[in-house]
Design a protein around this motif. Structure first.
Motif, PDB file in Angstrom:
ATOM      1  N   VAL A 159      -4.038 -14.234  -0.341  1.00 12.47           N
ATOM      2  CA  VAL A 159      -3.917 -13.229   0.721  1.00 12.47           C
ATOM      3  C   VAL A 159      -5.132 -12.307   0.700  1.00 12.47           C
ATOM      4  O   VAL A 159      -5.493 -11.761  -0.340  1.00 12.47           O
ATOM      5  CB  VAL A 159      -2.633 -12.398   0.537  1.00 12.47           C
ATOM      6  CG1 VAL A 159      -2.579 -11.246   1.554  1.00 12.47           C
ATOM      7  CG2 VAL A 159      -1.401 -13.278   0.654  1.00 12.47           C
ATOM      8  N   ARG A 160      -5.728 -12.136   1.858  1.00 10.33           N
ATOM      9  CA  ARG A 160      -6.786 -11.153   2.008  1.00 10.33           C
ATOM     10  C   ARG A 160      -6.262  -9.922   2.745  1.00 10.33           C
ATOM     11  O   ARG A 160      -6.633  -8.793   2.435  1.00 10.33           O
ATOM     12  CB  ARG A 160      -7.971 -11.760   2.762  1.00 10.33           C
ATOM     13  CG  ARG A 160      -9.167 -10.843   2.918  1.00 10.33           C
ATOM     14  CD  ARG A 160     -10.470 -11.617   3.151  1.00 10.33           C
ATOM     15  NE  ARG A 160     -10.413 -12.535   4.258  1.00 10.33           N
ATOM     16  CZ  ARG A 160     -10.666 -12.223   5.525  1.00 10.33           C
ATOM     17  NH1 ARG A 160     -10.985 -10.976   5.845  1.00 10.33           N
ATOM     18  NH2 ARG A 160     -10.598 -13.113   6.483  1.00 10.33           N
ATOM     19  N   ARG A 161      -5.359 -10.161   3.705  1.00  4.40           N
ATOM     20  CA  ARG A 161      -4.801  -9.044   4.475  1.00  4.40           C
ATOM     21  C   ARG A 161      -3.392  -9.400   4.905  1.00  4.40           C
ATOM     22  O   ARG A 161      -3.136 -10.547   5.295  1.00  4.40           O
ATOM     23  CB  ARG A 161      -5.677  -8.756   5.699  1.00  4.40           C
ATOM     24  CG  ARG A 161      -5.304  -7.476   6.446  1.00  4.40           C
ATOM     25  CD  ARG A 161      -6.259  -7.221   7.591  1.00  4.40           C
ATOM     26  NE  ARG A 161      -5.862  -6.034   8.346  1.00  4.40           N
ATOM     27  CZ  ARG A 161      -6.087  -5.851   9.648  1.00  4.40           C
ATOM     28  NH1 ARG A 161      -6.724  -6.769  10.342  1.00  4.40           N
ATOM     29  NH2 ARG A 161      -5.690  -4.745  10.253  1.00  4.40           N
ATOM     30  N   ILE A 162      -2.476  -8.441   4.834  1.00  3.85           N
ATOM     31  CA  ILE A 162      -1.107  -8.635   5.312  1.00  3.85           C
ATOM     32  C   ILE A 162      -0.665  -7.372   6.037  1.00  3.85           C
ATOM     33  O   ILE A 162      -0.661  -6.281   5.467  1.00  3.85           O
ATOM     34  CB  ILE A 162      -0.138  -9.006   4.168  1.00  3.85           C
ATOM     35  CG1 ILE A 162       1.300  -9.153   4.700  1.00  3.85           C
ATOM     36  CG2 ILE A 162      -0.204  -8.028   2.999  1.00  3.85           C
ATOM     37  CD1 ILE A 162       2.254  -9.816   3.729  1.00  3.85           C
ATOM     38  N   THR A 163      -0.318  -7.509   7.313  1.00  2.00           N
ATOM     39  CA  THR A 163       0.061  -6.373   8.147  1.00  2.00           C
ATOM     40  C   THR A 163       0.572  -6.891   9.483  1.00  2.00           C
ATOM     41  O   THR A 163       0.208  -7.992   9.910  1.00  2.00           O
ATOM     42  CB  THR A 163      -1.135  -5.423   8.383  1.00  2.00           C
ATOM     43  OG1 THR A 163      -0.716  -4.328   9.193  1.00  2.00           O
ATOM     44  CG2 THR A 163      -2.291  -6.129   9.060  1.00  2.00           C
ATOM     45  N   LYS A 164       1.378  -6.086  10.161  1.00  2.00           N
ATOM     46  CA  LYS A 164       1.708  -6.377  11.549  1.00  2.00           C
ATOM     47  C   LYS A 164       0.567  -5.994  12.482  1.00  2.00           C
ATOM     48  O   LYS A 164       0.474  -6.494  13.603  1.00  2.00           O
ATOM     49  CB  LYS A 164       2.978  -5.620  11.956  1.00  2.00           C
ATOM     50  CG  LYS A 164       4.238  -6.091  11.264  1.00  2.00           C
ATOM     51  CD  LYS A 164       5.466  -5.354  11.797  1.00  2.00           C
ATOM     52  CE  LYS A 164       6.739  -5.867  11.152  1.00  2.00           C
ATOM     53  NZ  LYS A 164       7.941  -5.228  11.721  1.00  2.00           N
ATOM     54  N   GLU A 206       5.476  -5.051   2.109  1.00  2.20           N
ATOM     55  CA  GLU A 206       4.268  -5.852   2.330  1.00  2.20           C
ATOM     56  C   GLU A 206       3.008  -4.994   2.225  1.00  2.20           C
ATOM     57  O   GLU A 206       1.945  -5.495   1.856  1.00  2.20           O
ATOM     58  CB  GLU A 206       4.333  -6.541   3.699  1.00  2.20           C
ATOM     59  CG  GLU A 206       5.380  -7.630   3.793  1.00  2.20           C
ATOM     60  CD  GLU A 206       6.737  -7.140   4.270  1.00  2.20           C
ATOM     61  OE1 GLU A 206       7.569  -7.982   4.664  1.00  2.20           O
ATOM     62  OE2 GLU A 206       6.971  -5.900   4.268  1.00  2.20           O
ATOM     63  N   ASP A 207       3.126  -3.704   2.543  1.00  2.00           N
ATOM     64  CA  ASP A 207       2.005  -2.791   2.308  1.00  2.00           C
ATOM     65  C   ASP A 207       1.748  -2.647   0.814  1.00  2.00           C
ATOM     66  O   ASP A 207       0.609  -2.406   0.394  1.00  2.00           O
ATOM     67  CB  ASP A 207       2.281  -1.431   2.941  1.00  2.00           C
ATOM     68  CG  ASP A 207       2.356  -1.494   4.458  1.00  2.00           C
ATOM     69  OD1 ASP A 207       1.367  -1.930   5.075  1.00  2.00           O
ATOM     70  OD2 ASP A 207       3.398  -1.112   5.026  1.00  2.00           O
ATOM     71  N   GLY A 208       2.806  -2.786   0.012  1.00  3.86           N
ATOM     72  CA  GLY A 208       2.625  -2.833  -1.441  1.00  3.86           C
ATOM     73  C   GLY A 208       1.875  -4.068  -1.877  1.00  3.86           C
ATOM     74  O   GLY A 208       1.046  -4.017  -2.797  1.00  3.86           O
ATOM     75  N   TYR A 209       2.141  -5.201  -1.215  1.00  2.00           N
ATOM     76  CA  TYR A 209       1.354  -6.407  -1.497  1.00  2.00           C
ATOM     77  C   TYR A 209      -0.125  -6.171  -1.169  1.00  2.00           C
ATOM     78  O   TYR A 209      -1.018  -6.584  -1.914  1.00  2.00           O
ATOM     79  CB  TYR A 209       1.863  -7.586  -0.670  1.00  2.00           C
ATOM     80  CG  TYR A 209       3.214  -8.138  -1.063  1.00  2.00           C
ATOM     81  CD1 TYR A 209       3.801  -7.863  -2.288  1.00  2.00           C
ATOM     82  CD2 TYR A 209       3.910  -8.965  -0.181  1.00  2.00           C
ATOM     83  CE1 TYR A 209       5.032  -8.389  -2.626  1.00  2.00           C
ATOM     84  CE2 TYR A 209       5.148  -9.499  -0.513  1.00  2.00           C
ATOM     85  CZ  TYR A 209       5.701  -9.207  -1.738  1.00  2.00           C
ATOM     86  OH  TYR A 209       6.926  -9.750  -2.062  1.00  2.00           O
ATOM     87  N   GLN A 210      -0.373  -5.495  -0.040  1.00  2.00           N
ATOM     88  CA  GLN A 210      -1.764  -5.207   0.326  1.00  2.00           C
ATOM     89  C   GLN A 210      -2.405  -4.280  -0.700  1.00  2.00           C
ATOM     90  O   GLN A 210      -3.587  -4.446  -1.048  1.00  2.00           O
ATOM     91  CB  GLN A 210      -1.830  -4.567   1.715  1.00  2.00           C
ATOM     92  CG  GLN A 210      -3.247  -4.334   2.220  1.00  2.00           C
ATOM     93  CD  GLN A 210      -3.997  -5.629   2.459  1.00  2.00           C
ATOM     94  OE1 GLN A 210      -3.562  -6.450   3.263  1.00  2.00           O
ATOM     95  NE2 GLN A 210      -5.124  -5.823   1.771  1.00  2.00           N
ATOM     96  N   GLU A 211      -1.631  -3.332  -1.218  1.00  3.60           N
ATOM     97  CA  GLU A 211      -2.138  -2.450  -2.266  1.00  3.60           C
ATOM     98  C   GLU A 211      -2.530  -3.271  -3.499  1.00  3.60           C
ATOM     99  O   GLU A 211      -3.584  -3.018  -4.109  1.00  3.60           O
ATOM    100  CB  GLU A 211      -1.073  -1.417  -2.632  1.00  3.60           C
ATOM    101  CG  GLU A 211      -1.440  -0.492  -3.784  1.00  3.60           C
ATOM    102  CD  GLU A 211      -2.539   0.499  -3.457  1.00  3.60           C
ATOM    103  OE1 GLU A 211      -3.139   1.042  -4.411  1.00  3.60           O
ATOM    104  OE2 GLU A 211      -2.801   0.738  -2.257  1.00  3.60           O
ATOM    105  N   VAL A 213      -3.521  -6.416  -3.505  1.00  3.05           N
ATOM    106  CA  VAL A 213      -4.750  -7.131  -3.139  1.00  3.05           C
ATOM    107  C   VAL A 213      -5.947  -6.191  -3.208  1.00  3.05           C
ATOM    108  O   VAL A 213      -7.013  -6.545  -3.733  1.00  3.05           O
ATOM    109  CB  VAL A 213      -4.616  -7.754  -1.732  1.00  3.05           C
ATOM    110  CG1 VAL A 213      -5.955  -8.306  -1.255  1.00  3.05           C
ATOM    111  CG2 VAL A 213      -3.557  -8.849  -1.741  1.00  3.05           C
ATOM    112  N   ASN A 214      -5.788  -4.974  -2.703  1.00  2.74           N
ATOM    113  CA  ASN A 214      -6.880  -3.996  -2.726  1.00  2.74           C
ATOM    114  C   ASN A 214      -7.309  -3.655  -4.150  1.00  2.74           C
ATOM    115  O   ASN A 214      -8.458  -3.272  -4.392  1.00  2.74           O
ATOM    116  CB  ASN A 214      -6.470  -2.714  -1.999  1.00  2.74           C
ATOM    117  CG  ASN A 214      -6.266  -2.927  -0.509  1.00  2.74           C
ATOM    118  OD1 ASN A 214      -6.661  -3.953   0.043  1.00  2.74           O
ATOM    119  ND2 ASN A 214      -5.630  -1.966   0.143  1.00  2.74           N
TER     120      ASN A 214
END
Length: 248
Positions: A159-164, A206-211, A213-214
């Motif tokens: 995953v590079r980015r996950i968001t609506k 899912e924003d936690g998943y992005q965190e 990844v970041n």
């Protein structure tokens, strides 16, 4: 490894069902009698892949889940633990998943309490284990996407980015709300979720998943193929869910 269902949400767009029930207990059997719910499907899938324990995060109308726990344990042969979310009607599901942080340490297959999906999804996630993968998201790469879906951009399987909030044309696919989380990822994920809901209580897990990844953590994906599934947000989705659920 155990099963984990997020079932704390109110699902106000599904009233009048959700006047008295959490979204996860809205009937998806064709007759609408409640013999099958999203929670039933998730627990049945867990049992079918050999899990013997499950945890369910409850909040809104949690008494309905407490009332059914013994029946669900008998029906699916699972020992079920209920985890209370004390802010289910105020905050979004980043906090809800954080409430299950102790459960994450067991290693889990996480399923959203509003996703009707076949057991092949859990099977695909289990097949994708190994090779150092610690968090694996079930990804639909077949569906035509629009604005509301939880979209994912991948680099290979990572995953590079996950968001609506992205152009659907840029997405690799849609995250369907089912994740395999290895025990080794629990502490990192819990910390990322905490940072996420503290930044904004209305954010998604899912924003936690992005965190993650970041922060340089690799979150992987596994494609589920062309299978029938639906996220139930409203009555149109519920009709689709009933048509799909009767196929399982």
């Amino acid at each position: 490894m155990i099963g984990l269902v997020l079932a704390a949400g109110a699902g106000r767009r599904l009233r009048p069902y959700t006047d008295t029930l959490p979204k996860a207990l809205v009937p998806v059997d064709p007759a609408g009698e409640g013999t099958t719910t999203v929670l039933d499907i998730a627990l049945g899938n867990f049992a079918a892949v050999g899990l013997t324990e499950a945890a369910v995060v409850v909040g809104y109308r949690k008494e309905a889940v407490y009332a059914r726990r013994a029946e669900l344990e008998d029906r699916y042969g699972l020992r079920i633990t209920l985890v209370d979310n004390d802010r289910a009607e105020e905050w979004n599901n980043a906090y809800s998943l954080w409430c299950a942080r102790d459960v994450l340490a067991e290693g889990v297959i996480l399923a959203n309490g509003d996703t009707v999906h076949p057991v092949s999804v859990e099977q695909d996630l289990l097949k994708a284990r190994g090779g150092g993968r610690r968090v694996i998201l079930a990804l639909d790469t077949v569906k035509t996407l629009a604005d509301e879906e939880m979209k994912v951009v991948c680099d290979g399987s990572a995953v590079r980015r996950i968001t609506k909030l992205m152009d659907p044309a840029d997405a690799t696919g849609e995250y369907i709300g089912v994740t395999l989380i290895e025990p080794e990822a629990a502490a990192d994920l819990a910390d990322a979720l905490k940072a996420t809901y503290e930044r904004d209580p209305q954010l998604y897990y899912e924003d936690g998943y992005q965190e993650l990844v970041n922060r340089g953590f690799t979150v992987d994906t596994a494609p589920i193929g062309d299978v029938p599934w639906v996220e139930i947000d409203n009555h149109d989705d519920l009709a689709k869910g009933r048509a799909i659920a009767c196929q399982y």
